[in-house]
Design a protein around this motif. Sequence first.
Motif, mmCIF file in Angstrom:
data_model
loop_
_atom_site.group_PDB
_atom_site.id
_atom_site.type_symbol
_atom_site.label_atom_id
_atom_site.label_comp_id
_atom_site.label_asym_id
_atom_site.label_seq_id
_atom_site.Cartn_x
_atom_site.Cartn_y
_atom_site.Cartn_z
ATOM 1 N N MET A 1 74.274 -20.448 33.599
ATOM 2 C CA MET A 1 73.512 -19.349 33.066
ATOM 3 C C MET A 1 72.662 -18.753 34.185
ATOM 4 N N ASN A 2 72.687 -17.474 34.291
ATOM 5 C CA ASN A 2 71.896 -16.784 35.300
ATOM 6 C C ASN A 2 70.543 -16.447 34.691
ATOM 7 N N ASN A 3 69.497 -17.033 35.241
ATOM 8 C CA ASN A 3 68.157 -16.824 34.697
ATOM 9 C C ASN A 3 67.370 -15.777 35.455
ATOM 10 N N ASP A 4 68.045 -14.896 36.145
ATOM 11 C CA ASP A 4 67.360 -13.808 36.814
ATOM 12 C C ASP A 4 67.523 -12.551 35.967
ATOM 13 N N ILE A 5 66.488 -11.728 35.976
ATOM 14 C CA ILE A 5 66.499 -10.491 35.211
ATOM 15 C C ILE A 5 66.562 -9.335 36.195
ATOM 16 N N ALA A 6 67.390 -8.354 35.901
ATOM 17 C CA ALA A 6 67.496 -7.175 36.755
ATOM 18 C C ALA A 6 66.121 -6.531 36.910
ATOM 19 N N GLU A 7 65.864 -5.981 38.071
ATOM 20 C CA GLU A 7 64.549 -5.438 38.401
ATOM 21 C C GLU A 7 64.028 -4.450 37.358
ATOM 22 N N GLY A 8 64.848 -3.517 36.953
ATOM 23 C CA GLY A 8 64.418 -2.523 35.968
ATOM 24 C C GLY A 8 64.043 -3.148 34.641
ATOM 25 N N LYS A 9 64.805 -4.108 34.218
ATOM 26 C CA LYS A 9 64.507 -4.795 32.962
ATOM 27 C C LYS A 9 63.253 -5.649 33.093
ATOM 28 N N TRP A 10 63.070 -6.251 34.264
ATOM 29 C CA TRP A 10 61.884 -7.084 34.460
ATOM 30 C C TRP A 10 60.607 -6.266 34.311
ATOM 31 N N LYS A 11 60.613 -5.047 34.827
ATOM 32 C CA LYS A 11 59.427 -4.193 34.701
ATOM 33 C C LYS A 11 59.075 -3.977 33.235
ATOM 34 N N GLN A 12 60.079 -3.915 32.384
ATOM 35 C CA GLN A 12 59.849 -3.757 30.954
ATOM 36 C C GLN A 12 59.366 -5.067 30.320
ATOM 37 N N MET A 13 59.736 -6.186 30.913
ATOM 38 C CA MET A 13 59.423 -7.502 30.363
ATOM 39 C C MET A 13 58.067 -8.046 30.821
ATOM 40 N N ILE A 14 57.451 -7.415 31.798
ATOM 41 C CA ILE A 14 56.199 -7.934 32.348
ATOM 42 C C ILE A 14 55.142 -8.115 31.260
ATOM 43 N N GLY A 15 55.067 -7.201 30.323
ATOM 44 C CA GLY A 15 54.091 -7.328 29.241
ATOM 45 C C GLY A 15 54.311 -8.584 28.419
ATOM 46 N N LYS A 16 55.555 -8.903 28.134
ATOM 47 C CA LYS A 16 55.856 -10.111 27.366
ATOM 48 C C LYS A 16 55.557 -11.356 28.192
ATOM 49 N N ALA A 17 55.839 -11.289 29.483
ATOM 50 C CA ALA A 17 55.532 -12.420 30.359
ATOM 51 C C ALA A 17 54.022 -12.604 30.464
ATOM 52 N N LYS A 18 53.293 -11.510 30.500
ATOM 53 C CA LYS A 18 51.832 -11.568 30.573
ATOM 54 C C LYS A 18 51.274 -12.225 29.313
ATOM 55 N N PHE A 61 61.556 -18.886 27.786
ATOM 56 C CA PHE A 61 61.158 -17.482 27.767
ATOM 57 C C PHE A 61 62.379 -16.584 27.918
ATOM 58 N N PHE A 62 63.218 -16.870 28.920
ATOM 59 C CA PHE A 62 64.410 -16.050 29.143
ATOM 60 C C PHE A 62 65.355 -16.126 27.949
ATOM 61 N N ASP A 63 65.525 -17.321 27.388
ATOM 62 C CA ASP A 63 66.408 -17.471 26.230
ATOM 63 C C ASP A 63 65.878 -16.701 25.024
ATOM 64 N N ALA A 64 64.576 -16.756 24.811
ATOM 65 C CA ALA A 64 63.960 -16.078 23.661
ATOM 66 C C ALA A 64 64.039 -14.563 23.778
ATOM 67 N N HIS A 65 64.074 -14.061 25.012
ATOM 68 C CA HIS A 65 64.067 -12.608 25.224
ATOM 69 C C HIS A 65 65.375 -12.085 25.784
#
Length: 69
Positions: A1-18, A61-65
């Motif tokens: 399983m690749n647990n890296d998120i594409a850069e554009g998607k990560w910017k959208q996910m920062i709020g959830k990570a925060k 976190f990655f699995d949940a999102h």
Amino acid sequence: MNNDIAEGKWKQMIGKAKTAWGELTDDELTKAEGRAEKLTGLIQERYGKTRDEAAREVRRFFDAHRRDF
């Protein structure tokens, strides 16, 4: 399983990570670039967790999102 998120998607996910890891700064999350290893290291350092504990949190976190990216 690749647990890296594409850069554009990560910017959208920062709020959830925060929400998940409120002690991490926006700058730290931005620099993590959605990379599991970087995020794991940040969590390990900031929260004083073992590498395994931090890696499990990141994996959950990655699995949940997964549908969000």
